[in-house]
Design an enzyme around this catalytic site. Structure first.
Site, PDB file in Angstrom:
ATOM      1  CB  SER A 180      -0.952  -0.046   1.201  1.00 35.23           C
ATOM      2  OG  SER A 180      -1.926   0.950   1.086  1.00 35.23           O
ATOM      3  CG  ASP A 196      -7.833  -2.824  -2.889  1.00 33.57           C
ATOM      4  OD1 ASP A 196      -8.461  -2.282  -1.953  1.00 33.57           O
ATOM      5  OD2 ASP A 196      -6.587  -2.794  -2.981  1.00 33.57           O
ATOM      6  CG  HIS A 228      -5.756  -2.152   0.519  1.00 29.89           C
ATOM      7  ND1 HIS A 228      -5.494  -1.727  -0.763  1.00 29.89           N
ATOM      8  CD2 HIS A 228      -4.919  -1.450   1.326  1.00 29.89           C
ATOM      9  CE1 HIS A 228      -4.532  -0.813  -0.734  1.00 29.89           C
ATOM     10  NE2 HIS A 228      -4.167  -0.626   0.514  1.00 29.89           N
TER      11      HIS A 228
END
Lengths: 267, 450
Positions: free
Chosen positions: A96, A218, A246
Site C-alpha cells: 500500500s 479492492d 486490500h
C-alpha cells in the site's frame, strides 16, 4: 547509529538464505501483517521485517512530524536499514503506502535493490483530473477529520478489549497489543501523509524492475489504479489477483507467495 | 416417543433462537471471509432501510459504511480478523437509506473450519448514537478545559485555587515565578504562609467570603499586587474554594506615586507664580486699576485650587456653579439646574473665568447690584443622537433697569467671547432685556460622553 535504527524500528532478521528480502508494512498495522507470507521466503532468503516509525513497536518518540511530513522520511528509513544491515541486491516488498515509499527509496538508491514487489500499490488515493484514485477530496477530508477527532479511537481503545476474548492466550495478547498499538495523533498525521500525497511521477520514473500485485476487488485501490500502473510504469509487471480486499498477503497468502515466486523465478 | 419429544424440543429451540436473533436489540450480520454478506437480522435491516435489505446482490459490508469506516475496515479490521480472529468495538457509521448515517460500534469474529481455513465472519453491531453524542460533548468539554488550563498556565499572573481552610489546591507557573515555590511543593500548604503580605498577615482568612473582593498589598518580595479573591462554586456543600489572583502592579503604583509627586510640585509652582503676579500687579498698577485685575487673578486661583483638590482630574460643572452661588449670596440669589457635565481641567479653568466675569458684572451693574434681583441659570445638551452641544442660559431678573451701551464692548465681554470661541468653538448671545440681562452660551463638547 546502527543499533539505534534497528531498535528504533524493531527490525527483525530471520531466514536461511543470503539474498535479502525487506518487507515494509502499510498504513495502520505493523510487521505482523507479513506473518503468513514472510516465513515462506525465509527458507531461501534473509527476511528482514520492521515497524514503520510511529507504528507497532517502533520508538514512537522518534516520530518527528517534520521528517515524516512526506514519504521521503519513510524512504530514508528503508535506506538506513539497508545500510545498517549492509543489505545488497535486496528484494524490497512494500504494501500500500509503503509501496510508494519503496519506490522513493529505489529511485534514490537503485544500486541497493534488485527487485521491488509492490503489494496493492496506490500512488495517489485522490481522484484528480482523469485519474481515478478511488476517493474524492471530500471523502478523504472526512476520513482525516474523523481521525483528528480521534473518533474511531483506534489505538488506545483496542488493546484493553482483548481481555476476556475467547482463545486469546498470552501469545495472542502480545500480538494484538503490538499490532494495534498506535498513537492516535501519529495515526492521524500518517493518514494525512498517506492519503493526500501523489507519487505518480515517482512510480512512473522507477527503473528497478518491479512486480505490482493488485486485487481485483479492492475497495481502497480500485482497478482504475491497476490500469494506470500498466500504462505508466514501464518498469513494472502488473499482476491482478482474484482477491477481495486490500491485503492479499493476509487473505490470500498462498496465492500472493505464488505470484511473487513466479515473478522472482522468471526474472 | 422419546425421539419425537427431542425433535419437538430441538425445533422449538431452533424457532426460539431465530426469534431471538431477529429481534435482538443489536444488528447481527454474517458474511463470507471476503465480507460478502449472507445474512442480516431484522434490527440491522431496519437501521439500513428498505433499499439495502434486499441481499440479492450480496453487498459487501464495506459498502454499508461511510468512507472512513470503509478504509478502516480494509486497513485495520480485516487484518485484525486474519491475525487475531476478532475485532472489537470499532466505531464507524452505517449508511442508511433515506437518513443520516448511524453511529455504531462494530464487533466481528472470524470463524474457521476444522482445518483452520476461514469460513465466515459474524458481526454484532450496536447503536452508538447516544454514546457518540456523549463523546462529542466530552470532547468539547475537554477542549474547553484544556484551553482554559493553557490560559491559566501561561498567564503572567499568579493564579491559585485555595480551599476554604486556606490550603492551596492549585498553583500555576505564574505563582511559581512570583513566589519562588514550585507547584508540587505548594499544594496543601497554607496560602498565607506561602504568600506573606506583611501589612495583612491574615489576608485570606479575613477577606475570603461570599462576595468577590479585591485589594492591593505589598509582598515581602518588594512587589505590589492587586489581589482578587473570588469564591468558586458558591453552592458547594462544604463551602466554596476560592480563586485567588495576584496581578503585579508594582510598575503602575510607582508611576502613580511619581505622578502624584509631579502634580504636587506643579501646584506649588503655579501658586508661587500667581503670588508673584499678584505682587507685581500691586506694585505696578494703581489701586483703582489693580482691583479688577486682582479679582480676576483670584478667580483663576480659586479654579486652580479646585482642580488641585480634584487632583487635576475631571470635575463637574456643578462644582463651579456652587462656587458662584456662594459668591452671589446663596440659593436665594442664584439658582441652577441641568444635567451633570464633566469638565476637563482646561475647560474648567476657562469656564471659571467666564463665570467670574458674568458674576462680577452682575454684582456691579446687574441684578445682584442691589438687594432685590437674582440670577437663574439652566443648562442642557442638544444636537442629534449624541448630543454634545451644551446650551447654558443665564437670566438676570429683579435688578435695576438695564442700560444698553451700544457699540461699546468691555474687556470682560471680549474675554468671554475669546474663551468661548477658543476653548469650546462656541458662541455668546447677549440680550439686553428690560427685566434684566440674558446670556446664552453655546459650548461644544466634541468628546462628550455626557
Amino acid at each position: 547509529m546502527t543499533t539505534d535504527i534497528l531498535r528504533r524500528n524493531n527490525v527483525t532478521v530471520s531466514g536461511a538464505g543470503d539474498r535479502p528480502m525487506l518487507f515494509a508494512h502499510g498504513f495502520g498495522c505493523d510487521q505482523s501483517m507479513w506473518q503468513f507470507v514472510a516465513p515462506e521466503f525465509a527458507r531461501d532468503h534473509k527476511v528482514v521485517l520492521y515497524d514503520l516509525t510511529g507504528a507497532g513497536n517502533s520508538d514512537l518518540e522518534a516520530y518527528d512530524r517534520q521528517r515524516y511530513a512526506t514519504l521521503d522520511g519513510h524512504a530514508d528509513d528503508i535506506l538506513a536499514i539497508c545500510e545498517a544491515l549492509n543489505l545488497k541486491d535486496t528484494i524490497l516488498v512494500g504494501h500500500s503506502v509503503s509501496a510508494s515509499s519503496s519506490v522513493l527509496a529505489a529511485n534514490a538508491r537503485p544500486d541497493l535493490f534488485s527487485r521491488l514487489i509492490l503489494v496493492s500499490p496506490s500512488p495517489c488515493f485522490l481522484n484528480t483530473g482523469d485519474y481515478r484514485g478511488g476517493f474524492s477530496r471530500e471523502e478523504l477530508d472526512g476520513l482525516l477529520q474523523v481521525m483528528d477527532e480521534n473518533y474511531l479511537g483506534w489505538a488506545r481503545q483496542m488493546a484493553p478489549n482483548i481481555a476476556g476474548q475467547a482463545g486469546g492466550g498470552p501469545a495472542a495478547d502480545r500480538l494484538t497489543q503490538s499490532f494495534c498499538r498506535t498513537d492516535p495523533d501519529i495515526a492521524s498525521h500518517f493518514a494525512r501523509v498517506t492519503f493526500l500525497s501523489d507519487h505518480r511521477d515517482d512510480l512512473a520514473r522507477l527503473r528497478v524492475p518491479a512486480l505490482a500485485l493488485h486485487c481485483d476487488d479492492d475497495p481502497i485501490a480500485p482497478m482504475t489504479v491497476a490500469g494506470w500502473l500498466k500504462d505508466n510504469m514501464p518498469a513494472a509487471t502488473v499482476s491482478v489477483m482474484q482477491v477481495t480486499g486490500h491485503c492479499p498477503h493476509l487473505v490470500a497468502p498462498e496465492e500472493t507467495v505464488r505470484e511473487i515466486r513466479r515473478y522472482l523465478d522468471g526474472g | 416417543m422419546a425421539d419425537d419429544d427431542r425433535l419437538t424440543g430441538e425445533a422449538a429451540m431452533r424457532e426460539l433462537a431465530l426469534d431471538l436473533l431477529r429481534d435482538l436489540p443489536c444488528g447481527i450480520a454474517v458474511s463470507d471471509p471476503d465480507g460478502n454478506l449472507s445474512y442480516v437480522n431484522q434490527t440491522l435491516a431496519d437501521w439500513l432501510g428498505p433499499g439495502v435489505t434486499d441481499l440479492g446482490g450480496r453487498p459487501q459490508l464495506s459498502s454499508l459504511l461511510t468512507v472512513p469506516g470503509r478504509i478502516f475496515l480494509q486497513t485495520h479490521v480485516m487484518p485484525m480478523l486474519r491475525i487475531q480472529g476478532f475485532a472489537r468495538e470499532i466505531a464507524c457509521q452505517l449508511l442508511r437509506d433515506g437518513g443520516p448515517p448511524l453511529q455504531v460500534l462494530l464487533n466481528a469474529v472470524l470463524r474457521k473450519d476444522a482445518h483452520g481455513q476461514p469460513v465466515r465472519i459474524d458481526y454484532s453491531i450496536f447503536d452508538a448514537s447516544e454514546r457518540s453524542i456523549y463523546e462529542s460533548q466530552l470532547r468539547r468539554a475537554r477542549q474547553e478545559a484544556e484551553e482554559l488550563a493553557a490560559i491559566v498556565r501561561s498567564s503572567p499572573n499568579a493564579i491559585l485555587r485555595v480551599a476554604g481552610d486556606g490550603s492551596v489546591q492549585a498553583w500555576n507557573a505564574g505563582a511559581e515565578a512570583h513566589f519562588g515555590v514550585g507547584g508540587a511543593e505548594a499544594l496543601g500548604r497554607p496560602v498565607e504562609e506561602l504568600v506573606a503580605l506583611p501589612a495583612t498577615p491574615h489576608w485570606f482568612t479575613t477577606r475570603s467570603g461570599a462576595e468577590e473582593t479585591a485589594f492591593e498589598a505589598r509582598h515581602g518580595n518588594g512587589c505590589e499586587y492587586e489581589v482578587t479573591i473570588a469564591p468558586i462554586d458558591r453552592a458547594a456543600k462544604d463551602g466554596p474554594d476560592y480563586s485567588v489572583i495576584f496581578r503585579d502592579v508594582t510598575d503602575r503604583k510607582n508611576a502613580e506615586r511619581h505622578l502624584r509627586l509631579m502634580v504636587r510640585e506643579m501646584d506649588h509652582r503655579v501658586k508661587n507664580t500667581l503670588t508673584v503676579v499678584n505682587a507685581i500687579a500691586r506694585q505696578t498698577l494703581s489701586s483703582e486699576q489693580n482691583k479688577p485685575f486682582l479679582e480676576r487673578l483670584l478667580a483663576l486661583t480659586r479654579a486652580h485650587d479646585a482642580l488641585t483638590e480634584a487632583h487635576w482630574d475631571v470635575v463637574d460643572l456643578r462644582l463651579l456653579l456652587e462656587m458662584i452661588q456662594a459668591e452671589a449670596g446663596g440659593a436665594d440669589r442664584f439658582s441652577f439646574s441641568g444635567p451633570p457635565v464633566t469638565l476637563q481641567p482646561r475647560q474648567m479653568t476657562s469656564l471659571s473665568m467666564i463665570f467670574h466675569e458674568l458674576t462680577t458684572n452682575a454684582l456691579k451693574y446687574g441684578s445682584l447690584s442691589d438687594g432685590q434681583g437674582r440670577i437663574d441659570t439652566r443648562h442642557f445638551f442638544e444636537g442629534g443622537d449624541r448630543p454634545n452641544r451644551l446650551i447654558f442660559e443665564w437670566v438676570e431678573t429683579g435688578g435695576p433697569p438695564v442700560a444698553r451701551v451700544p457699540g461699546k464692548s468691555g474687556f470682560g465681554s471680549r474675554m468671554i467671547r475669546l474663551l468661548v470661541q477658543s476653548e469650546f468653538a462656541g458662541a455668546v448671545e447677549t440680550e439686553y432685556d428690560a427685566a434684566g440681562l440674558r446670556y446664552r452660551l453655546t459650548l461644544n463638547f466634541p468628546d462628550a460622553a455626557n
